[in-house]
Design a protein around this motif. Structure first.
Motif, PDB file in Angstrom:
ATOM      1  N   ALA A  77       7.923  40.927  79.340  1.00 13.87           N
ATOM      2  CA  ALA A  77       7.537  40.205  78.321  1.00 13.87           C
ATOM      3  C   ALA A  77       8.109  38.886  78.201  1.00 13.87           C
ATOM      4  CB  ALA A  77       7.566  40.788  76.856  1.00 13.87           C
ATOM      5  N   GLY A  78       9.485  38.748  78.196  1.00  8.46           N
ATOM      6  CA  GLY A  78      10.115  37.547  78.255  1.00  8.46           C
ATOM      7  C   GLY A  78       9.666  36.546  79.375  1.00  8.46           C
ATOM      8  N   GLN A  79       9.541  37.243  80.655  1.00  7.82           N
ATOM      9  CA  GLN A  79       9.022  36.394  81.516  1.00  7.82           C
ATOM     10  C   GLN A  79       7.911  35.709  81.385  1.00  7.82           C
ATOM     11  OE1 GLN A  79      10.827  35.522  84.374  1.00  7.82           O
ATOM     12  NE2 GLN A  79       9.054  34.330  85.132  1.00  7.82           N
ATOM     13  N   VAL A  80       6.948  36.512  80.857  1.00  9.78           N
ATOM     14  CA  VAL A  80       5.697  36.041  80.559  1.00  9.78           C
ATOM     15  C   VAL A  80       5.599  35.195  79.578  1.00  9.78           C
ATOM     16  CG1 VAL A  80       3.369  36.937  79.674  1.00  9.78           C
ATOM     17  CG2 VAL A  80       4.208  38.330  81.350  1.00  9.78           C
ATOM     18  N   GLY A  81       6.421  35.384  78.658  1.00 12.40           N
ATOM     19  CA  GLY A  81       6.610  34.169  77.358  1.00 12.40           C
ATOM     20  C   GLY A  81       7.062  32.816  78.160  1.00 12.40           C
ATOM     21  N   ARG A  82       7.927  32.884  78.754  1.00  9.98           N
ATOM     22  CA  ARG A  82       8.571  32.038  79.562  1.00  9.98           C
ATOM     23  C   ARG A  82       7.486  31.023  80.238  1.00  9.98           C
ATOM     24  NH1 ARG A  82      12.959  35.113  79.912  1.00  9.98           N
ATOM     25  NH2 ARG A  82      12.299  35.884  81.807  1.00  9.98           N
ATOM     26  N   LEU A  83       6.845  31.794  80.851  1.00 10.61           N
ATOM     27  CA  LEU A  83       5.821  31.107  81.958  1.00 10.61           C
ATOM     28  C   LEU A  83       4.844  30.533  80.932  1.00 10.61           C
ATOM     29  CD1 LEU A  83       5.068  33.853  84.703  1.00 10.61           C
ATOM     30  CD2 LEU A  83       6.116  31.424  84.957  1.00 10.61           C
ATOM     31  N   ARG A  84       4.223  31.080  79.773  1.00  8.41           N
ATOM     32  CA  ARG A  84       3.371  30.597  78.884  1.00  8.41           C
ATOM     33  C   ARG A  84       3.998  29.227  78.191  1.00  8.41           C
ATOM     34  NH1 ARG A  84       3.302  33.809  73.779  1.00  8.41           N
ATOM     35  NH2 ARG A  84       5.219  32.873  73.633  1.00  8.41           N
ATOM     36  N   VAL A  92      -1.206  35.042  88.507  1.00  8.69           N
ATOM     37  CA  VAL A  92      -1.763  36.085  89.300  1.00  8.69           C
ATOM     38  C   VAL A  92      -0.741  37.241  89.426  1.00  8.69           C
ATOM     39  CG1 VAL A  92      -2.855  36.803  91.658  1.00  8.69           C
ATOM     40  CG2 VAL A  92      -3.052  34.084  90.390  1.00  8.69           C
ATOM     41  N   PHE A  93      -1.140  38.402  89.076  1.00 13.07           N
ATOM     42  CA  PHE A  93      -0.428  39.518  89.155  1.00 13.07           C
ATOM     43  C   PHE A  93      -1.087  40.308  90.351  1.00 13.07           C
ATOM     44  CE2 PHE A  93       0.270  38.632  84.591  1.00 13.07           C
ATOM     45  CZ  PHE A  93       1.720  38.618  84.598  1.00 13.07           C
ATOM     46  N   ALA A  94      -0.326  40.655  91.485  1.00 15.35           N
ATOM     47  CA  ALA A  94      -1.232  41.262  92.431  1.00 15.35           C
ATOM     48  C   ALA A  94      -0.615  42.434  93.071  1.00 15.35           C
ATOM     49  CB  ALA A  94      -1.190  39.968  93.682  1.00 15.35           C
ATOM     50  N   ILE A  95      -1.347  43.290  93.364  1.00 16.03           N
ATOM     51  CA  ILE A  95      -0.897  44.651  94.071  1.00 16.03           C
ATOM     52  C   ILE A  95      -1.367  44.403  95.332  1.00 16.03           C
ATOM     53  CG2 ILE A  95      -1.250  47.193  94.375  1.00 16.03           C
ATOM     54  CD1 ILE A  95      -0.291  46.374  91.688  1.00 16.03           C
ATOM     55  N   GLY A  96      -0.408  44.720  96.360  1.00 19.27           N
ATOM     56  CA  GLY A  96      -0.602  44.247  97.837  1.00 19.27           C
ATOM     57  C   GLY A  96      -1.330  45.308  98.637  1.00 19.27           C
ATOM     58  N   PRO A  97      -1.866  45.114  99.769  1.00 17.11           N
ATOM     59  CA  PRO A  97      -2.164  46.020 100.930  1.00 17.11           C
ATOM     60  C   PRO A  97      -1.438  47.299 101.176  1.00 17.11           C
ATOM     61  CG  PRO A  97      -1.113  44.206 101.872  1.00 17.11           C
ATOM     62  CD  PRO A  97      -1.096  43.965 100.549  1.00 17.11           C
ATOM     63  N   VAL A 129       0.151  47.984  85.899  1.00 15.21           N
ATOM     64  CA  VAL A 129       0.354  46.705  85.850  1.00 15.21           C
ATOM     65  C   VAL A 129      -0.635  46.041  84.721  1.00 15.21           C
ATOM     66  CG1 VAL A 129      -0.309  44.454  86.746  1.00 15.21           C
ATOM     67  CG2 VAL A 129       0.698  46.109  88.083  1.00 15.21           C
ATOM     68  N   ALA A 130      -1.904  46.265  84.247  1.00 12.91           N
ATOM     69  CA  ALA A 130      -2.407  45.990  83.146  1.00 12.91           C
ATOM     70  C   ALA A 130      -2.085  46.305  82.067  1.00 12.91           C
ATOM     71  CB  ALA A 130      -3.970  46.323  83.382  1.00 12.91           C
ATOM     72  N   GLU A 131      -1.593  47.410  81.943  1.00  9.10           N
ATOM     73  CA  GLU A 131      -0.898  48.168  80.671  1.00  9.10           C
ATOM     74  C   GLU A 131       0.269  47.287  80.366  1.00  9.10           C
ATOM     75  OE1 GLU A 131       1.317  50.031  77.586  1.00  9.10           O
ATOM     76  OE2 GLU A 131       2.023  49.740  79.502  1.00  9.10           O
ATOM     77  N   GLN A 132       1.185  47.027  81.285  1.00  4.79           N
ATOM     78  CA  GLN A 132       2.257  46.311  81.102  1.00  4.79           C
ATOM     79  C   GLN A 132       2.233  44.767  80.869  1.00  4.79           C
ATOM     80  OE1 GLN A 132       5.571  47.228  81.117  1.00  4.79           O
ATOM     81  NE2 GLN A 132       4.611  49.179  80.378  1.00  4.79           N
ATOM     82  N   VAL A 133       1.111  44.202  81.268  1.00  6.16           N
ATOM     83  CA  VAL A 133       0.580  42.843  80.863  1.00  6.16           C
ATOM     84  C   VAL A 133       0.257  42.937  79.302  1.00  6.16           C
ATOM     85  CG1 VAL A 133      -0.913  40.838  81.243  1.00  6.16           C
ATOM     86  CG2 VAL A 133       0.048  42.072  83.169  1.00  6.16           C
ATOM     87  N   TYR A 134      -0.789  43.733  79.094  1.00  4.66           N
ATOM     88  CA  TYR A 134      -1.103  43.885  77.652  1.00  4.66           C
ATOM     89  C   TYR A 134       0.244  44.084  76.562  1.00  4.66           C
ATOM     90  CZ  TYR A 134      -2.786  45.873  73.403  1.00  4.66           C
ATOM     91  OH  TYR A 134      -3.344  46.193  72.281  1.00  4.66           O
ATOM     92  N   ARG A 135       0.875  45.004  77.281  1.00  3.27           N
ATOM     93  CA  ARG A 135       2.251  45.349  76.329  1.00  3.27           C
ATOM     94  C   ARG A 135       3.073  44.054  76.054  1.00  3.27           C
ATOM     95  NH1 ARG A 135       4.915  49.904  75.030  1.00  3.27           N
ATOM     96  NH2 ARG A 135       3.341  51.221  76.039  1.00  3.27           N
ATOM     97  N   ALA A 136       3.303  43.273  77.240  1.00  2.00           N
ATOM     98  CA  ALA A 136       4.028  42.046  77.091  1.00  2.00           C
ATOM     99  C   ALA A 136       3.476  40.957  75.923  1.00  2.00           C
ATOM    100  CB  ALA A 136       3.970  41.261  78.396  1.00  2.00           C
ATOM    101  N   PHE A 137       1.941  40.878  75.953  1.00  2.00           N
ATOM    102  CA  PHE A 137       1.599  40.209  74.925  1.00  2.00           C
ATOM    103  C   PHE A 137       1.648  40.617  73.637  1.00  2.00           C
ATOM    104  CE2 PHE A 137      -0.419  38.046  78.689  1.00  2.00           C
ATOM    105  CZ  PHE A 137      -0.210  36.767  78.044  1.00  2.00           C
ATOM    106  N   THR A 138       1.576  41.861  73.517  1.00  2.00           N
ATOM    107  CA  THR A 138       1.869  42.486  72.211  1.00  2.00           C
ATOM    108  C   THR A 138       3.210  42.637  71.684  1.00  2.00           C
ATOM    109  OG1 THR A 138       2.225  44.877  72.864  1.00  2.00           O
ATOM    110  CG2 THR A 138      -0.037  44.280  72.156  1.00  2.00           C
ATOM    111  N   ILE A 139       4.394  42.341  72.564  1.00  2.00           N
ATOM    112  CA  ILE A 139       5.808  42.268  72.250  1.00  2.00           C
ATOM    113  C   ILE A 139       5.851  40.992  71.813  1.00  2.00           C
ATOM    114  CG2 ILE A 139       7.991  41.865  73.390  1.00  2.00           C
ATOM    115  CD1 ILE A 139       7.422  44.372  75.010  1.00  2.00           C
ATOM    116  N   LEU A 140       5.142  39.716  72.728  1.00  6.75           N
ATOM    117  CA  LEU A 140       5.553  38.411  72.027  1.00  6.75           C
ATOM    118  C   LEU A 140       4.936  38.240  70.852  1.00  6.75           C
ATOM    119  CD1 LEU A 140       4.652  36.860  75.744  1.00  6.75           C
ATOM    120  CD2 LEU A 140       6.818  37.172  74.488  1.00  6.75           C
ATOM    121  N   ALA A 141       3.780  39.113  70.406  1.00  8.54           N
ATOM    122  CA  ALA A 141       3.129  38.717  69.242  1.00  8.54           C
ATOM    123  C   ALA A 141       3.750  39.417  68.074  1.00  8.54           C
ATOM    124  CB  ALA A 141       1.546  38.895  69.411  1.00  8.54           C
TER     125      ALA A 141
END
Length: 149
Positions: A77-84, A92-97, A129-141
């Motif tokens: 969440a801290g990393q996402v917040g810094r980028l924001r 882009v959060f990407a799962i590879g081949p 990944v989707a859940e953790q991105v959502y969780r990151a935004f809820t932590i930030l909020a």
């Protein structure tokens, strides 16, 4: 900031690339910031798409790789917040081949992250990944979704 949850998937996986849980988290993230899902048939197609994204800043690519850094949900969440807060326009959060990222993809990555030492199927990794991105935004909020566990 616009979020893209991307994955390199085989052609037989593309029709089910979403899944109910994944789609639910994409719409939850969209309550905080624009969010979309993209599926690509090859790593090359994904990397070319990332480079075509227009904006004041280049797309920030976070690639998931077993050799990447491991974050707690709070650190993530801290990393996402810094980028924001730094004005990053697209992340882009990407799962590879299935056989892993190439050296060129790893070099293009702004950050390599690991979901842990265990190998996960692509569809499950996408939900995590989707859940953790959502969780990151809820932590930030300061939302109670994440209660420190």
């Amino acid at each position: 900031m616009k979020i893209t949850l991307a994955a390199v998937l085989s052609t037989r996986s593309l029709p089910e690339a979403g899944g109910r849980w994944f789609d639910d988290y994409v719409s939850r993230i969209a309550r905080y910031t624009p969010c979309e899902s993209q599926a690509f048939e090859s790593e090359k197609a994904l990397l070319e798409w990332i480079e075509r994204q227009q904006g004041r800043t280049r797309a920030y690519a976070i690639l998931f790789d077993s050799r990447g850094r491991q974050y707690s949900s709070e650190e993530f969440a801290g990393q996402v917040g810094r980028l924001r807060d730094e004005g990053t326009q697209r992340v882009v959060f990407a799962i590879g081949p299935a056989d892993g990222w190439s050296a060129a993809a790893k070099q293009r990555a702004d950050l390599l992250l690991s979901l842990g030492l265990m190998t996960l199927p692509h569809q499950l990794a996408r939900v995590v990944v989707a859940e953790q991105v959502y969780r990151a935004f809820t932590i930030l909020a300061g939302h109670p979704y994440h209660s420190g566990h």
